[in-house]
Write a protein that holds these residues in place. Structure first.
Motif, PDB file in Angstrom:
ATOM      1  N   LYS A 139      -1.382  -5.050  -5.710  1.00 46.36           N
ATOM      2  CA  LYS A 139      -1.811  -4.516  -7.010  1.00 46.36           C
ATOM      3  C   LYS A 139      -2.147  -5.703  -7.892  1.00 46.36           C
ATOM      4  N   HIS A 178      -2.889  -8.121 -10.983  1.00 52.95           N
ATOM      5  CA  HIS A 178      -2.311  -8.287 -12.323  1.00 52.95           C
ATOM      6  C   HIS A 178      -3.228  -9.107 -13.229  1.00 52.95           C
ATOM      7  N   GLN A 186      -1.353  -2.082 -15.668  1.00 49.16           N
ATOM      8  CA  GLN A 186      -0.119  -2.079 -14.900  1.00 49.16           C
ATOM      9  C   GLN A 186       0.607  -0.732 -15.015  1.00 49.16           C
TER      10      GLN A 186
END
Length: 347
Positions: A33, A35, A347
């Protein structure tokens, strides 16, 4: 899932893109994922010119290759990473069976697949699948923002390695952009006693002077070679790093160089340059070239963690992902004093 897509030259869109559904996690892959993603000069060049050299954007392409994130899924054979690990990623995946890779030169493997280099998509999107071998766990004291700087820092560390820096060397870095400044930091970390940095942007030079024993030279106001010779009692510097990509800077690399010195070309030249063989010969200059990097990501992470190199002052602006199109418009305008702009992913 939305991604920042370069539709064609000077046309960006933040839109749904089907690639997310096409990427399966292999046995030695991880899903990350995203950031933080840095905006690189090559990303901007694809945006403003639609390509560079043999790499031309012929279909919509996701931008971005300087990145950090968190592992959210691992393949069955992954042993060094787990879900929840904070990581940075080396964006080029070579062919493990190629001749270049087998002799350790994987960065110049003609078959390398590099994020945001046509036709390979980049990482300005929610998640990406990447090999474990090119994904590096972050120490607790290295932030996501610093980790997204590992990719450009790797260029500087690779250049300092190619230059074979010796303790006490004097170096000149031509160009105070992101690559020039990480090269200056890398040269100092490798052992240079002092680094001269040249540019025409006083704000960037002022920043450079705060990074360590760095002497700024504004080439719009003084002759670079004369300034170097004056500061070195007429001897010159042991190393010249050409990071500007500007033909005038590249053509003058031998003038401030001492006898037996080394030149490392880093900045990409759009056009052919004048190369003075005579000046190189009388100095017995050794000339090296850099194409990305190889074998240095773990070193970069270690130096950030130890404090040997501090990249935080180079991060001059952050944008939210939803402002990505505007971020590239700003980056393309090349505002004075800006070094590294980064995009923060949701996020």
């Amino acid at each position: 899932m939305k991604a920042l897509v370069l539709e064609e030259r000077m046309k960006l869109a933040l839109r749904d893109f089907p690639i997310e559904n096409d990427e399966a996690v292999g046995p030695r892959d991880v899903r990350i994922k995203l950031h933080t993603v840095g905006i690189c000069g090559s990303d901007v060049h694809y945006y403003t010119h639609g390509g560079t050299g043999v790499f031309q954007v012929k279909a919509p392409m996701i931008l971005g290759h300087e990145a950090s994130g968190t592992v959210v899924e691992t393949g069955a054979e992954v042993s060094t990473l787990k879900v929840g690990d904070r990581v940075c990623m080396e964006p080029g995946i070579p062919d493990p069976n190629s001749r270049a890779t087998r002799i350790g030169l994987y960065n110049v493997d003609p078959a390398v697949r590099f994020w945001a280099t046509p036709p390979i998509h980049g990482v300005l999107r929610p998640t990406v699948v990447h090999p474990e071998a090119f994904t590096f766990k972050l120490p607790d004291n290295v932030s996501f923002a610093e980790a997204a700087m590992v990719e450009p820092l790797a260029v500087g560390v690779h250049a300092a390695t190619k230059a074979q820096v010796k303790p006490g060397d004097l170096a000149l870095v031509i160009g105070a952009g992101p690559i020039g400044l990480v090269t200056a930091l890398s040269a100092l970390a490798a052992g240079c006693a002092r680094v001269f940095v040249s540019d025409v942007d006083d704000a960037k030079l002022e920043l450079a002077a705060k990074l360590g024993p760095i002497t700024p030279v504004n080439v719009a106001k003084e002759d670079l070679s004369a300034a170097i010779m004056k500061a070195t009692d007429g001897w010159g510097v042991e190393i010249v790093f050409e990071c500007s990509g500007h033909s005038k800077g590249a053509e003058g690399v031998f003038d401030p160089l001492c006898p037996g010195g080394r030149v490392v070309f880093i900045g990409s030249q759009v056009h052919d340059i004048q190369y003075n063989v005579g000046k190189a010969m009388v100095r017995e200059a050794r000339v090296e070239h850099v194409f990305r990097y190889a074998h240095v990501f773990p070193r970069c992470v270690a130096m950030l963690s130890s404090g040997a190199i501090d990249v935080k002052p180079l991060i001059t602006r952050e944008f939210a992902f939803e402002d990505s199109v505007h971020a590239f418009e700003v980056a393309a305008s090349a505002p004075k004093g800006e070094v590294k702009m980064q995009i923060l992913m949701p996020q």
